[in-house]
Write a protein that holds these residues in place. Sequence first.
Motif, PDB file in Angstrom:
ATOM      1  N   GLY A   1      80.077  -1.681  89.079  1.00  0.00           N
ATOM      2  CA  GLY A   1      78.625  -1.552  89.013  1.00  0.00           C
ATOM      3  C   GLY A   1      78.338  -1.466  87.767  1.00  0.00           C
ATOM      4  N   SER A   2      77.030  -2.000  87.190  1.00  0.00           N
ATOM      5  CA  SER A   2      76.580  -1.985  85.715  1.00  0.00           C
ATOM      6  C   SER A   2      76.649  -0.678  85.104  1.00  0.00           C
ATOM      7  N   ASP A   3      76.305   0.365  85.639  1.00  0.00           N
ATOM      8  CA  ASP A   3      76.326   1.526  85.021  1.00  0.00           C
ATOM      9  C   ASP A   3      77.602   2.290  84.888  1.00  0.00           C
ATOM     10  N   TYR A   4      78.742   1.683  85.326  1.00  0.00           N
ATOM     11  CA  TYR A   4      79.978   2.319  84.992  1.00  0.00           C
ATOM     12  C   TYR A   4      80.632   2.368  83.824  1.00  0.00           C
ATOM     13  N   ASP A   5      81.150   2.970  83.382  1.00  0.00           N
ATOM     14  CA  ASP A   5      81.618   3.113  81.647  1.00  0.00           C
ATOM     15  C   ASP A   5      83.281   3.710  81.667  1.00  0.00           C
ATOM     16  N   LEU A   6      84.122   2.613  81.977  1.00  0.00           N
ATOM     17  CA  LEU A   6      85.442   2.682  81.839  1.00  0.00           C
ATOM     18  C   LEU A   6      86.016   3.603  80.695  1.00  0.00           C
ATOM     19  N   ASP A   7      85.542   3.220  79.633  1.00  0.00           N
ATOM     20  CA  ASP A   7      85.917   4.025  78.427  1.00  0.00           C
ATOM     21  C   ASP A   7      85.668   5.673  78.607  1.00  0.00           C
ATOM     22  N   HIS A   8      84.848   6.079  79.433  1.00  0.00           N
ATOM     23  CA  HIS A   8      84.707   7.580  79.641  1.00  0.00           C
ATOM     24  C   HIS A   8      85.195   8.073  80.962  1.00  0.00           C
ATOM     25  N   ASP A   9      86.385   7.253  81.640  1.00  0.00           N
ATOM     26  CA  ASP A   9      86.673   7.481  82.931  1.00  0.00           C
ATOM     27  C   ASP A   9      88.223   7.971  83.041  1.00  0.00           C
ATOM     28  N   VAL A  10      88.478   8.985  82.223  1.00  0.00           N
ATOM     29  CA  VAL A  10      89.790   9.425  82.024  1.00  0.00           C
ATOM     30  C   VAL A  10      90.376  10.240  83.228  1.00  0.00           C
ATOM     31  N   LYS A  11      91.269   9.806  83.676  1.00  0.00           N
ATOM     32  CA  LYS A  11      92.300  10.628  84.727  1.00  0.00           C
ATOM     33  C   LYS A  11      93.226  11.496  84.294  1.00  0.00           C
TER      34      LYS A  11
ATOM     35  N   GLY B   1      92.724   2.377  80.770  1.00  0.00           N
ATOM     36  CA  GLY B   1      91.470   1.929  79.836  1.00  0.00           C
ATOM     37  C   GLY B   1      92.108   2.307  78.535  1.00  0.00           C
ATOM     38  N   PRO B   2      91.541   2.035  77.426  1.00  0.00           N
ATOM     39  CA  PRO B   2      90.136   1.507  77.485  1.00  0.00           C
ATOM     40  C   PRO B   2      89.933   0.174  77.537  1.00  0.00           C
ATOM     41  N   CYS B   3      88.636  -0.270  77.768  1.00  0.00           N
ATOM     42  CA  CYS B   3      88.362  -1.973  78.073  1.00  0.00           C
ATOM     43  C   CYS B   3      89.012  -2.632  76.900  1.00  0.00           C
ATOM     44  N   ARG B   4      89.369  -3.600  77.526  1.00  0.00           N
ATOM     45  CA  ARG B   4      89.806  -4.875  76.490  1.00  0.00           C
ATOM     46  C   ARG B   4      89.088  -6.029  76.358  1.00  0.00           C
ATOM     47  N   LYS B   5      89.354  -7.074  75.475  1.00  0.00           N
ATOM     48  CA  LYS B   5      88.530  -8.104  75.199  1.00  0.00           C
ATOM     49  C   LYS B   5      88.670  -9.096  76.727  1.00  0.00           C
ATOM     50  N   GLU B   6      89.960  -9.105  77.184  1.00  0.00           N
ATOM     51  CA  GLU B   6      90.046  -9.990  78.369  1.00  0.00           C
ATOM     52  C   GLU B   6      90.852  -9.023  79.490  1.00  0.00           C
TER      53      GLU B   6
END
Length: 192
Positions: free
Chosen positions: A27-37, A67-72
């Motif tokens: 979803g567009s509101d998801y922020d992987l960079d702040h979803d730390v388990k 994470g965090p997000c990568r370029k690819e």
Amino acid sequence: MEPLKIMIESSGRHAHLSAADAAVLFGSDYDLDHDVKKELSQPGQFASHQKVTVKGPKGELSMTVLGPCRKESQVEVSLTDARALGLVPQIRESGALDGTDGCVLVGPKGEVALNCGLIVAKRHIHLTPETAERHGIKDKDILKVRVGEERALIFDQVVARVNPTYADAMHIDYDEANAAKLTGTTYGVVLL
């Protein structure tokens, strides 16, 4: 000089996602960079709460998103995982994705067909520049590492990756760890 003793970490199948692919999957509101388990041993790296499903011609497997997000986006599986999926990925260093096969990733909000990015990670050692210099190792050197006891073996073709952002550790997949019967916290010795 005393030989370099290195901690061995086994890595299960997982996915690294671009921000664009994460938005499609979660979803567009998801922020992987702040979803730390869970924080991982390499500084700044973490396992998220999210999982994706990778689909192949023979089956599908669930895997954790790191994470965090990568370029690819990049999907890392073992050779055993690849056989179960009916895929034949290349053995590559992380990030070396040109010419690799793709796959389909499915998340709760959508799916992404990757044109490339499916790999079996080449075994490697992360080293700080200080550790590397102390032992005469340079970035991209190819090393051998002796591991195990009851099923001891020597891993060849281990790539040294030297960077000030790294913590000293060797990374292998579960197929490799199982071949040497490595469990829990274990160490190998770099053969120079």
